[in-house]
Scaffold this motif. Structure first.
Motif, short mmCIF file in Angstrom:
data_model
loop_
_atom_site.label_atom_id
_atom_site.label_comp_id
_atom_site.label_asym_id
_atom_site.label_seq_id
_atom_site.Cartn_x
_atom_site.Cartn_y
_atom_site.Cartn_z
N VAL A 14 -55.24 30.60 20.95
CA VAL A 14 -54.97 32.03 20.79
C VAL A 14 -54.80 32.69 22.16
N ILE A 15 -55.69 32.36 23.10
CA ILE A 15 -55.60 32.94 24.45
C ILE A 15 -54.34 32.46 25.17
N LEU A 16 -53.95 31.22 24.91
CA LEU A 16 -52.75 30.67 25.55
C LEU A 16 -51.50 31.42 25.13
N VAL A 17 -51.34 31.64 23.83
CA VAL A 17 -50.14 32.36 23.38
C VAL A 17 -50.20 33.81 23.85
N LEU A 39 -48.48 33.73 36.69
CA LEU A 39 -49.45 34.57 35.96
C LEU A 39 -50.04 33.91 34.72
N THR A 40 -49.23 33.17 33.96
CA THR A 40 -49.75 32.54 32.74
C THR A 40 -50.91 31.58 33.03
N PRO A 41 -50.77 30.63 33.98
CA PRO A 41 -51.90 29.72 34.26
C PRO A 41 -53.14 30.45 34.80
N LEU A 100 -59.60 33.47 31.45
CA LEU A 100 -60.12 33.83 30.13
C LEU A 100 -60.58 32.64 29.29
N ALA A 101 -59.97 31.48 29.47
CA ALA A 101 -60.23 30.36 28.55
C ALA A 101 -61.08 29.24 29.13
N SER A 102 -61.37 29.28 30.42
CA SER A 102 -62.09 28.15 31.04
C SER A 102 -63.53 28.00 30.54
N GLN A 103 -64.07 29.04 29.90
CA GLN A 103 -65.43 28.92 29.35
C GLN A 103 -65.47 28.05 28.10
N ASP A 137 -56.68 22.81 33.55
CA ASP A 137 -55.96 22.34 34.74
C ASP A 137 -54.88 23.36 35.06
N ALA A 138 -55.25 24.40 35.82
CA ALA A 138 -54.31 25.49 36.11
C ALA A 138 -53.11 25.00 36.91
N THR A 139 -53.35 24.07 37.84
CA THR A 139 -52.25 23.53 38.65
C THR A 139 -51.25 22.78 37.78
#
Length: 312
Positions: A102-105, A142-144, A150-153, A158-160
């Motif tokens: 959900v956070i990804l979209v 911005l997306t990564p 918001l979602a790493s918890q 892997d933002a890179t």
């Protein structure tokens, strides 16, 4: 060529129907559509390439004419939808994979269909095109970042890796489209008119592949996640519109910002989820792809009956 253009127009106008039909077919015959899953990034690349060959310098004109409106639209895109997604994931206590999905979209840029919906809504179509273009070009960065914050918890992010994925799936195809347009100026104008057909086919196949791979999880949590996606989309429209009004935009611009904020590039969300997480994380994007093509025309019809105030 005229026949192909007629088919393209028909496919574009009945897009929601094809999304629903192939989602149903993928649900009933998952083995048939699972084979498209490895090709999701390439299918998204086709959509972005199509966007690239239709871009002109005029699309950036609105940025220089009315920078305030574009800045509000782009900031709204990357602040409102991710924030609502985070709130809903917490409020409904979603499982980790679904929360991440959900956070990804919500962290994705605006979808290209928002431009058509803004036109039908009698909003500022030039502003919508500018916001879609700028948010898409900013997406690799911005997306990564927003998604990681918001979602790493919930899961390790892997933002890179996501940055590289978005570059490959979004920025490179768009750049390639721009190059092709520059090289074949005369011929490309006619060909570009048929690109929506390829985009419809690509998005429908992405959706079908996600549904096929995640059938069991959809059955398990389908009603909950559908409700969350509907809320996410509708709250995006609502908050986007009133935020634009509060910041001094006129009605036509507020309509554009509302639709731009509420309609996401769900194909990118599905592709990133499939590449980096459990396939179930792609389900919110798949449902979003269907739902916002239902809600978009409904909202456009409502907005079209609201008179524009162009005095400001």
């Amino acid at each position: 060529m005229q026949t192909l253009l007629k088919i393209t127009n028909f496919a574009s106008k009945t897009f929601s129907l094809w999304v629903l039909l192939f989602a149903y077919l993928a649900f009933q015959f998952p083995d048939t559509y699972k084979q498209f899953a490895p090709y999701i990034p390439y299918l998204l690349g086709i959509v972005m390439f199509g966007m690239g060959i239709t871009l002109t310098f005029n699309d950036f004109g609105e940025v220089f004419k009315h920078p305030k409106s574009v800045i509000i639209g782009v900031i709204g895109q990357f602040v409102i939808m991710p924030s609502i997604a985070f709130f809903l994931a917490k409020a409904f206590n979603l499982p980790a994979d679904l929360a991440v999905g959900v956070i990804l979209v919500g962290s994705c840029p605006g979808g290209t269909s928002s431009n058509v919906m803004t036109y039908l809504a009698k909003g500022n179509t030039a502003l919508s095109v500018a916001c879609t273009t700028i948010s898409t070009l900013l997406a690799p960065v911005l997306t990564p970042i927003i998604f990681y914050i918001l979602a790493s918890q919930w899961l390790e992010i892997d933002a890179t890796g996501m940055f590289i994925s978005v570059l490959k799936m979004v920025l490179f195809p768009i750049f390639l489209g721009l190059v092709v347009r520059a090289m074949f100026k005369k011929k490309i104008t006619e060909i570009s008119q048929t690109m929506p057909l390829l985009s419809v086919i690509s998005i429908v196949l992405i959706l079908a592949a996600v549904v096929a791979v995640s059938k069991d999880k959809i059955v398990e949590s389908g009603l909950l996640i559908f409700g969350v996606v509907v809320l996410h989309n509708c709250l995006g429209y609502l908050v986007g519109f009133f935020s634009a009004k509060l910041l001094g935009l006129n009605i036509a611009d507020s309509k554009a910002v509302s639709i731009e904020v509420g309609m996401q590039n769900s194909g990118l969300g599905a592709a990133l989820a499939a590449a980096h997480f459990n396939p179930i994380a792609a389900v919110p994007s798949a449902i979003f792809s269907f739902w916002h093509n239902v809600s978009g025309p409904i909202l456009a019809n409502i907005f079209s009956n609201i008179k524009n105030d162009d005095k400001k």
